[in-house]
Design an enzyme around this catalytic site. Structure first.
Site, PDB file in Angstrom:
ATOM      1  N   CYS A   1      13.595  11.748 -55.036  1.00 30.75           N
ATOM      2  CA  CYS A   1      13.150  12.928 -55.391  1.00 30.75           C
ATOM      3  C   CYS A   1      13.202  13.833 -54.216  1.00 30.75           C
ATOM      4  O   CYS A   1      11.850  13.826 -53.683  1.00 30.75           O
ATOM      5  CB  CYS A   1      12.391  13.120 -56.593  1.00 30.75           C
ATOM      6  SG  CYS A   1      11.991  14.985 -56.904  1.00 30.75           S
TER       7      CYS A   1
ATOM      8  N   CYS B   1      10.649  16.764 -54.510  1.00 34.61           N
ATOM      9  CA  CYS B   1       9.258  16.546 -54.693  1.00 34.61           C
ATOM     10  C   CYS B   1       8.618  16.057 -53.335  1.00 34.61           C
ATOM     11  O   CYS B   1       7.425  16.416 -53.240  1.00 34.61           O
ATOM     12  CB  CYS B   1       9.239  15.223 -55.687  1.00 34.61           C
ATOM     13  SG  CYS B   1      10.219  15.503 -57.183  1.00 34.61           S
ATOM     14  N   ASP B   2       9.023  15.105 -52.613  1.00 32.88           N
ATOM     15  CA  ASP B   2       8.478  14.640 -51.629  1.00 32.88           C
ATOM     16  C   ASP B   2       9.212  14.893 -50.064  1.00 32.88           C
ATOM     17  O   ASP B   2       8.435  14.742 -49.202  1.00 32.88           O
ATOM     18  CB  ASP B   2       8.775  12.920 -51.517  1.00 32.88           C
ATOM     19  CG  ASP B   2       8.334  12.435 -53.200  1.00 32.88           C
ATOM     20  OD1 ASP B   2       7.282  13.184 -53.500  1.00 32.88           O
ATOM     21  OD2 ASP B   2       8.934  11.461 -53.589  1.00 32.88           O
TER      22      ASP B   2
END
Ligand code: NAP
Length: 307
Positions: free
Chosen positions: A132, A135-136
């Site tokens: 992701c 997300c990261d």
């Protein structure tokens, strides 16, 4: 007993919730580990009709959630671990021990990111390996990173990561992208993105230090091995459907997607919509459309029962 239980809160589940709530069926919506579904891990959505400036995934999903709630949808939190569709009522068992009983169930459990399947990838999960980028990605500022894949997700991830990373290596196993032309063209023109065609990741490097420091790539045409220094590898190689609780109960294709006809499954009163039954289009708008179809089918079925 509930009239309708909806499993999943992505665009399919929430559209089904809006429609069944407006039909006064008071749906109970099961919100799992990833409320809002995959769209909450995406950046600006530019192709959902009605938002000419684009909208971010989390905002869109919160709006859909509110819209369903306004008409009487109720939400419970939990992961579906098992179902019993052998008779009436239909039963859904959640991880915290709760059991929901319903006349109809709409399955909208979506799909999740796939990984390459290397041992080194598995070991470094969360230590540089991610599924992701949104997300990261922000964790990797001013360092080189890599994205694996050649579809729209890989393009979107690579472009997103250019906001943070010093350089993005995009690794694709063929010599042309599967992605839409507009996204592929943006990637090809981006000065921070380097494309490694015909290449696969053979090893995620530096397992011993327990954080990603590079990748060993293999050119599938020449067999030549190269190593590139990166601090993170984002897998963007597609998805698999979240259908484990339904194995042996509902028909699935060879990839595990539920088989439906106009959202109707092979069990009376059970419908499926969105990515869990669609390996072909997998768009937010098509998921939402199929959520509407499942809700209309549910309504008709309940009417036919006189309910
Ligand atoms: P996808 O279209 O299935 O693409 C997966 C990519 O990963 C392909 O390029 C595939 O290579 C590669 N791949 C698969 N398995 C691999 C492996 N084991 N090792 C290396 N590479 C592998 O998946 P997606 O990109 O997640 O897109 C899914 C759907 O969502 C598509 O319909 C897409 O259009 C849509 N989507 C749309 C948007 C948008 O419009 N904004 C954004 C994201 C996704 P091959 O090409 O060689 O098969």
């Amino acid at each position: 007993m509930e009239k309708v239980v909806i499993l999943g809160t992505g665009p399919a589940g929430l559209t089904a919730a809006i429609y069944t709530a407006r039909a006064n069926l008071k749906p109970v919506v099961v919100e799992g580990m990833q409320p809002g579904g995959q769209l909450t891990t995406t950046t600006d959505i530019e192709n959902f009709p009605g938002f000419p400036e684009g909208i971010d995934g989390t905002t869109l999903m919160l709006k859909m959630r509110e819209q369903a709630e306004r008409f009487g949808a109720r939400y419970v939190t939990g992961d579906v671990v098992r179902v019993d569709f052998s008779g009436t009522p239909l039963k859904v068992f959640l991880d915290e021990g709760q059991t929901l009983e319903a006349t109809t169930v709409i399955i909208a459990t979506g799909a999740r990111a796939k990984y390459i399947g290397l041992e080194s990838e598995q070991k470094l999960m969360g230590r540089g390996v991610s599924g992701c980028a949104t997300c990261d990605g922000a964790l990797y500022r001013d360092v080189p990173v890599a994205v694996v894949g050649g579809g729209d997700t890989a393009m979107e991830d690579a472009l997103f990561l250019t906001r943070f990373a010093s350089k993005v290596s995009l690794i694709h196993r063929r010599d042309e992208f599967r992605a839409s032309k507009i996204m592929a063209d943006r990637v090809k023109a981006h000065p921070k993105i380097e494309i490694h065609w015909d290449s696969v990741v053979e090893e995620v490097l530096d397992v011993s230090r327990n954080e990603v420091t590079g990748l060993r790539l293999k050119n599938v045409k020449t067999g030549v091995l190269t190593e590139i220094p990166v601090m993170a590898m984002f897998a963007a190689i597609g998805h698999e459907p979240n259908t484990r609780p339904f194995k042996g109960i509902l028909s699935m294709d060879e990839s595990g997607y539920l088989v439906t006809r106009h959202t109707v499954t092979d069990i009376a009163g059970v419908y499926a919509c969105g990515d869990v039954q669609d390996s072909h289009y997998r768009q937010a708008v098509t998921a939402a459309g199929s959520g509407c179809m499942a809700a209309l089918e549910t309504e008709r079925y309940l009417c036919s029962l006189g309910g």
